[in-house]
Write a protein that holds these residues in place. Structure first.
Motif, PDB file in Angstrom:
ATOM      1  N   ASN A  21       0.801  -1.234   0.000  1.00 22.42           N
ATOM      2  CA  ASN A  21       0.000   0.000   0.000  1.00 22.42           C
ATOM      3  C   ASN A  21       0.831   1.280   0.000  1.00 22.42           C
ATOM      4  N   LEU A  22       1.937   1.264  -0.740  1.00 22.42           N
ATOM      5  CA  LEU A  22       2.771   2.452  -0.865  1.00 22.42           C
ATOM      6  C   LEU A  22       2.807   2.936  -2.303  1.00 22.42           C
ATOM      7  N   VAL A  23       2.849   4.239  -2.459  1.00 18.28           N
ATOM      8  CA  VAL A  23       3.077   4.881  -3.758  1.00 18.28           C
ATOM      9  C   VAL A  23       4.453   5.530  -3.644  1.00 18.28           C
ATOM     10  N   HIS A  24       5.344   5.269  -4.591  1.00 18.12           N
ATOM     11  CA  HIS A  24       6.713   5.778  -4.501  1.00 18.12           C
ATOM     12  C   HIS A  24       6.772   7.301  -4.626  1.00 18.12           C
ATOM     13  N   ARG A  25       6.143   7.841  -5.650  1.00 24.44           N
ATOM     14  CA  ARG A  25       6.032   9.277  -5.937  1.00 24.44           C
ATOM     15  C   ARG A  25       7.326   9.963  -6.375  1.00 24.44           C
ATOM     16  N   HIS A  26       8.404   9.230  -6.504  1.00 23.99           N
ATOM     17  CA  HIS A  26       9.643   9.916  -6.882  1.00 23.99           C
ATOM     18  C   HIS A  26      10.572   8.997  -7.682  1.00 23.99           C
ATOM     19  N   ILE A  27      10.012   8.327  -8.693  1.00 27.01           N
ATOM     20  CA  ILE A  27      10.834   7.499  -9.577  1.00 27.01           C
ATOM     21  C   ILE A  27      11.638   8.441 -10.458  1.00 27.01           C
ATOM     22  N   ARG A  28      12.920   8.305 -10.401  1.00 30.17           N
ATOM     23  CA  ARG A  28      13.832   9.125 -11.201  1.00 30.17           C
ATOM     24  C   ARG A  28      15.188   8.435 -11.211  1.00 30.17           C
ATOM     25  N   PRO A  29      16.094   8.817 -12.094  1.00 28.53           N
ATOM     26  CA  PRO A  29      17.388   8.119 -12.177  1.00 28.53           C
ATOM     27  C   PRO A  29      18.146   8.044 -10.852  1.00 28.53           C
ATOM     28  N   ASP A  30      18.046   9.082 -10.023  1.00 26.65           N
ATOM     29  CA  ASP A  30      18.757   9.085  -8.739  1.00 26.65           C
ATOM     30  C   ASP A  30      18.300   7.962  -7.811  1.00 26.65           C
ATOM     31  N   ASN A  31      17.098   7.444  -8.030  1.00 27.31           N
ATOM     32  CA  ASN A  31      16.535   6.422  -7.151  1.00 27.31           C
ATOM     33  C   ASN A  31      16.573   5.023  -7.752  1.00 27.31           C
ATOM     34  N   VAL A  32      17.228   4.870  -8.881  1.00 23.94           N
ATOM     35  CA  VAL A  32      17.351   3.561  -9.528  1.00 23.94           C
ATOM     36  C   VAL A  32      18.838   3.251  -9.665  1.00 23.94           C
ATOM     37  N   LEU A  33      19.241   2.130  -9.085  1.00 21.92           N
ATOM     38  CA  LEU A  33      20.649   1.749  -9.124  1.00 21.92           C
ATOM     39  C   LEU A  33      20.827   0.454  -9.895  1.00 21.92           C
ATOM     40  N   LEU A  34      21.776   0.443 -10.806  1.00 26.05           N
ATOM     41  CA  LEU A  34      22.181  -0.772 -11.500  1.00 26.05           C
ATOM     42  C   LEU A  34      23.488  -1.196 -10.838  1.00 26.05           C
ATOM     43  N   CYS A  35      23.432  -2.300 -10.116  1.00 29.83           N
ATOM     44  CA  CYS A  35      24.575  -2.736  -9.306  1.00 29.83           C
ATOM     45  C   CYS A  35      25.547  -3.578 -10.118  1.00 29.83           C
ATOM     46  N   ALA A  36      26.753  -3.712  -9.594  1.00 29.18           N
ATOM     47  CA  ALA A  36      27.807  -4.458 -10.277  1.00 29.18           C
ATOM     48  C   ALA A  36      27.413  -5.917 -10.521  1.00 29.18           C
ATOM     49  N   ASP A  37      26.572  -6.492  -9.656  1.00 25.62           N
ATOM     50  CA  ASP A  37      26.155  -7.880  -9.843  1.00 25.62           C
ATOM     51  C   ASP A  37      25.009  -8.011 -10.858  1.00 25.62           C
ATOM     52  N   GLY A  38      24.595  -6.890 -11.446  1.00 29.41           N
ATOM     53  CA  GLY A  38      23.531  -6.915 -12.445  1.00 29.41           C
ATOM     54  C   GLY A  38      22.146  -6.697 -11.890  1.00 29.41           C
ATOM     55  N   SER A  39      22.015  -6.622 -10.558  1.00 33.53           N
ATOM     56  CA  SER A  39      20.694  -6.393  -9.981  1.00 33.53           C
ATOM     57  C   SER A  39      20.312  -4.918 -10.127  1.00 33.53           C
ATOM     58  N   VAL A  40      19.025  -4.669 -10.135  1.00 34.62           N
ATOM     59  CA  VAL A  40      18.488  -3.314 -10.196  1.00 34.62           C
ATOM     60  C   VAL A  40      17.832  -3.033  -8.862  1.00 34.62           C
ATOM     61  N   ARG A  41      18.155  -1.915  -8.280  1.00 33.64           N
ATOM     62  CA  ARG A  41      17.606  -1.566  -6.971  1.00 33.64           C
ATOM     63  C   ARG A  41      16.890  -0.232  -7.058  1.00 33.64           C
ATOM     64  N   LEU A  42      15.716  -0.199  -6.466  1.00 36.17           N
ATOM     65  CA  LEU A  42      14.920   1.020  -6.404  1.00 36.17           C
ATOM     66  C   LEU A  42      14.985   1.542  -4.981  1.00 36.17           C
ATOM     67  N   LEU A  43      15.497   2.750  -4.833  1.00 36.91           N
ATOM     68  CA  LEU A  43      15.545   3.356  -3.507  1.00 36.91           C
ATOM     69  C   LEU A  43      14.172   3.929  -3.204  1.00 36.91           C
ATOM     70  N   ARG A  44      13.726   3.736  -1.994  1.00 37.43           N
ATOM     71  CA  ARG A  44      12.442   4.271  -1.588  1.00 37.43           C
ATOM     72  C   ARG A  44      12.674   5.639  -0.983  1.00 37.43           C
ATOM     73  N   SER A  45      12.008   6.630  -1.521  1.00 34.79           N
ATOM     74  CA  SER A  45      12.210   7.994  -1.041  1.00 34.79           C
ATOM     75  C   SER A  45      11.389   8.265   0.209  1.00 34.79           C
ATOM     76  N   ASP A  46      11.710   9.337   0.891  1.00 42.20           N
ATOM     77  CA  ASP A  46      10.945   9.754   2.064  1.00 42.20           C
ATOM     78  C   ASP A  46       9.555  10.225   1.667  1.00 42.20           C
ATOM     79  N   GLU A  47       9.331  10.416   0.367  1.00 40.17           N
ATOM     80  CA  GLU A  47       8.050  10.928  -0.107  1.00 40.17           C
ATOM     81  C   GLU A  47       7.045   9.822  -0.403  1.00 40.17           C
ATOM     82  N   CYS A  48       7.399   8.559  -0.121  1.00 37.71           N
ATOM     83  CA  CYS A  48       6.446   7.468  -0.305  1.00 37.71           C
ATOM     84  C   CYS A  48       5.246   7.695   0.598  1.00 37.71           C
ATOM     85  N   LEU A  49       4.073   7.424   0.070  1.00 35.34           N
ATOM     86  CA  LEU A  49       2.838   7.580   0.831  1.00 35.34           C
ATOM     87  C   LEU A  49       2.054   6.284   0.842  1.00 35.34           C
TER      88      LEU A  49
END
Length: 181
Positions: A21-49
């Protein structure tokens, strides 16, 4: 292939957020990480509601190039996150956001978008590489200005466009303000 891979994993992360039941509200390049192992990680911002019972007095996230048109009116939903993923994909493919060339202020430019056929949203017009029809249609579904017509992340992931796996599958990780290991 890498753009599809990143988009697919960000959409999967959104499905997980929405299950909680969360809305991210701030998807942008700063919040998406492509890691060295090939995984993709989405950082959850403080603006999630939380989706349900959201206090309408909570200020909306500031408008930026990744904001959905409905955010101008202060409304954010899971489908606003889908719009932001569409802008992210558009930028990865063209090196610009859809409204980057607009002479209008962002708020006005967002309000003037009325159709998914708007030239500003055309990946074919702005891409430097050839984009297949299925991927163009999928991106148009993400960047539909009318929130009632925009597809959810789960609907997009169920689309046959994703069936061709381009890179190995990795676990989806949603971090809270930082990457979780």
């Amino acid at each position: 292939a890498l753009v599809k891979y990143v988009a697919q994993h960000v959409l999967r992360a959104l499905v997980e957020l929405w299950r909680n039941n969360l809305v991210h509200r701030h998807i942008r390049p700063d919040n998406v990480l492509l890691c060295a192992d090939g995984s993709v990680r989405l950082l959850r911002s403080d603006e999630c509601l939380q989706q349900e019972g959201v206090d309408v007095s909570v200020p909306a996230a500031p408008l930026d190039a990744y904001s959905a048109p409905e955010c101008v009116a202060g409304r954010a939903s899971p489908l606003s996150d889908v719009w932001s993923v569409g802008v992210l994909v558009f930028e990865l493919m063209t090196r610009r956001t859809p409204l980057a060339d607009s002479p209008l202020p962002l708020r006005t430019a967002l309000l003037r978008l009325t159709s998914r056929d708007d030239p500003a949203l055309s990946i074919a017009r702005h891409s430097r590489v050839e984009v297949d029809d299925a991927w163009t249609a999928l991106l148009a579904d993400m960047l539909t200005p009318d929130v009632a017509q925009r597809r959810s992340a789960a609907e997009l992931l169920a689309d046959r466009t994703w069936r061709k796996r381009v890179l190995p599958r990795h676990r989806v990780v949603v971090g809270i303000g930082r990457v979780l290991h």
